[in-house]
Design a protein around this motif. Structure first.
Motif, mmCIF file in Angstrom:
data_model
loop_
_atom_site.group_PDB
_atom_site.id
_atom_site.type_symbol
_atom_site.label_atom_id
_atom_site.label_comp_id
_atom_site.label_asym_id
_atom_site.label_seq_id
_atom_site.Cartn_x
_atom_site.Cartn_y
_atom_site.Cartn_z
ATOM 1 N N LEU A 176 5.488 -15.338 6.052
ATOM 2 C CA LEU A 176 7.227 -14.446 6.802
ATOM 3 C C LEU A 176 7.333 -13.083 7.040
ATOM 4 O O LEU A 176 7.623 -12.333 8.284
ATOM 5 N N ALA A 177 6.707 -12.600 5.835
ATOM 6 C CA ALA A 177 5.865 -10.841 6.857
ATOM 7 C C ALA A 177 5.260 -10.522 8.019
ATOM 8 O O ALA A 177 5.474 -10.299 8.712
ATOM 9 N N ALA A 178 4.865 -11.830 8.116
ATOM 10 C CA ALA A 178 3.673 -11.928 9.744
ATOM 11 C C ALA A 178 4.051 -12.243 10.286
ATOM 12 O O ALA A 178 4.383 -11.710 11.634
ATOM 13 N N ARG A 179 5.324 -13.286 9.791
ATOM 14 C CA ARG A 179 6.277 -13.375 11.273
ATOM 15 C C ARG A 179 7.368 -12.661 11.521
ATOM 16 O O ARG A 179 7.365 -12.765 13.276
ATOM 17 N N TYR A 180 7.484 -11.499 11.341
ATOM 18 C CA TYR A 180 8.734 -11.045 11.346
ATOM 19 C C TYR A 180 8.274 -9.203 11.175
ATOM 20 O O TYR A 180 8.762 -7.969 11.628
ATOM 21 N N GLY A 181 6.453 -8.984 11.274
ATOM 22 C CA GLY A 181 6.085 -8.237 11.608
ATOM 23 C C GLY A 181 6.667 -6.493 10.801
ATOM 24 O O GLY A 181 6.626 -5.683 10.495
ATOM 25 N N VAL A 182 6.281 -6.607 9.060
ATOM 26 C CA VAL A 182 7.034 -6.254 8.539
ATOM 27 C C VAL A 182 5.857 -6.031 7.298
ATOM 28 O O VAL A 182 5.583 -6.785 6.951
ATOM 29 N N GLU A 183 6.165 -4.251 7.109
ATOM 30 C CA GLU A 183 5.282 -4.319 5.777
ATOM 31 C C GLU A 183 5.206 -5.247 4.664
ATOM 32 O O GLU A 183 6.188 -4.161 3.572
ATOM 33 N N MET A 184 4.345 -5.902 3.553
ATOM 34 C CA MET A 184 5.116 -6.149 1.935
ATOM 35 C C MET A 184 3.703 -5.832 1.216
ATOM 36 O O MET A 184 2.707 -6.789 1.176
ATOM 37 N N PRO A 185 2.977 -4.391 1.322
ATOM 38 C CA PRO A 185 1.470 -4.363 0.260
ATOM 39 C C PRO A 185 1.612 -4.830 -0.744
ATOM 40 O O PRO A 185 0.451 -5.526 -1.517
ATOM 41 N N ILE A 186 2.706 -4.463 -1.809
ATOM 42 C CA ILE A 186 2.719 -5.356 -3.140
ATOM 43 C C ILE A 186 2.178 -6.699 -2.979
ATOM 44 O O ILE A 186 1.550 -7.430 -3.741
ATOM 45 N N THR A 187 3.391 -7.174 -2.283
ATOM 46 C CA THR A 187 3.205 -9.338 -2.464
ATOM 47 C C THR A 187 1.709 -9.170 -1.446
ATOM 48 O O THR A 187 1.076 -10.227 -1.610
ATOM 49 N N GLU A 188 1.121 -8.336 -0.177
ATOM 50 C CA GLU A 188 -0.344 -8.879 0.041
ATOM 51 C C GLU A 188 -0.974 -8.670 -0.783
ATOM 52 O O GLU A 188 -2.291 -10.224 -0.692
#
Length: 344
Positions: free
Chosen positions: A294-306
């Motif tokens: 979802l982060a990739a789809r919406y272009g959202v930075e989520m470093p902890i999730t990554e």
């Protein structure tokens, strides 16, 4: 008004909610695919695999027959894991009455499609027909709810009357229920907090302290909110019970399966070993992969999730993941505020 309520599922959360409904005087019919669970609930009024030592009220019965359980029920509560939700909806749909209000208590995102549970329900029901969908979420452990420890929850629906009906269904001296129209935010808050709980568990397993946990929770909430806003949720929802409330209880309690799995990983176990040690579904493992998508789809930075994804699925060292997060370049805490105030 007393109701006849169907509860589909017989895990710890489904059973705890069934107990709360029965304690209010509702007639509760549970469904389980496990014959031993059906026998134990009906004959011994126990469900020791999931809620050891808890007595199940007499006005709860259990069956493995969908038709028997769903017949005559205006309210149908689904307490199955999120990865089973689509399959169970398909199997139960022929037995739902046209007036049924569907209450979903699963906290997760469908891994293959990246869909929320309300999206899955709408797909399988061609938009829902006359059936209303309500999501139930908030800071709650089944072990405490079953013991009548005071708890506050939130129910969200696009239909106000359905939300208010479920609110009334559950409200008691031990359970306070709020309503919210933001289905997207409530579903995402309840799902994504499990990822951060894995992270705080990993930090605990590594021997880090409260400072680390507070940092992960706070910055975790920031990335949950970023994704939520990108998907159409209200940021205010993440300041409420389904957001920060559920995040606190899941990241700090040993009742939390996700935190316990994270602790095991921090102590050196593999993902599979950690999940097996918990002996129940750890929703955050699948949700981490879905959230990365979802982060990739919406272009959202989520470093902890990554970084948690890298630990779970790419074999990265938990300690290196935490130190990599700490070593990221400096930035404002709240970028929107910084841009607004420092623009000149």
């Amino acid at each position: 008004m007393k109701q006849m309520v169907a509860v589909v599922g017989a895990g710890s959360w489904a059973t705890a909610l069934a107990i709360q409904l029965a304690n209010k005087g509702h007639t509760v019919k549970m469904w389980s695919r496990n014959e031993e669970t059906v026998r134990e609930i009906n004959n011994e009024h126990q469900n020791n695999k999931y809620l050891e030592g808890i007595t199940i009220p007499q006005n709860i019965t259990c069956s493995g027959d969908y038709k028997e359980v769903l017949s005559g029920c205006q309210y149908v509560l689904y307490g199955v894991p999120s990865h089973s939700f689509r399959e169970v909806i398909k199997m139960t749909l022929p037995y739902l009455s046209q007036r049924a209000v569907v209450i979903n208590a699963a906290k997760g995102i469908e891994e293959q499609t990246l869909k929320r549970m309300s999206d899955v329900f709408n797909e399988e029901t061609d938009g829902g027909g006359d059936k209303s969908y309500v999501v139930l979420s908030g800071p709650s452990h089944a072990e405490e709810v079953a013991l009548n420890i005071p708890t506050a929850l939130v129910v969200a629906s696009k239909d106000m009357k359905s939300a208010q009906g479920v609110q009334e269904l559950f409200m008691s001296d031990y359970m306070r229920v709020y309503t919210n129209p933001d289905v997207v935010g409530v579903e995402l808050g309840g799902s994504l907090k499990n990822i951060i709980a894995l992270g705080t568990g990993i930090a605990d397993g590594l021997g880090f302290g409260d400072n680390t946990k507070a940092a992960l929770m706070t910055r975790g909430l920031a990335e949950i909110t970023r994704l939520g806003e990108a998907m159409g949720a209200s940021p205010m929802t993440f300041a409420g019970l389904a957001g920060v409330g559920d995040l606190i209880v899941t990241c700090t309690s040993m009742h939390s399966r996700n935190r316990r799995a994270g602790i095991a990983i921090g102590k050196g176990k593999s993902m599979d070993e950690a999940v097996q040690s918990v002996r129940m579904v750890v929703e955050g493992v699948r949700t981490t992969r879905a959230a990365k998508g979802l982060a990739a789809r919406y272009g959202v930075e989520m470093p902890i999730t990554e970084h948690i994804y890298k630990v779970l699925y790419e074999g990265h060292s938990p300690r290196e993941a935490v130190m990599s997060l700490m070593g990221r370049s400096g930035k404002p805490e709240i970028e929107e505020v910084a841009l607004l105030n420092w623009q000149s």
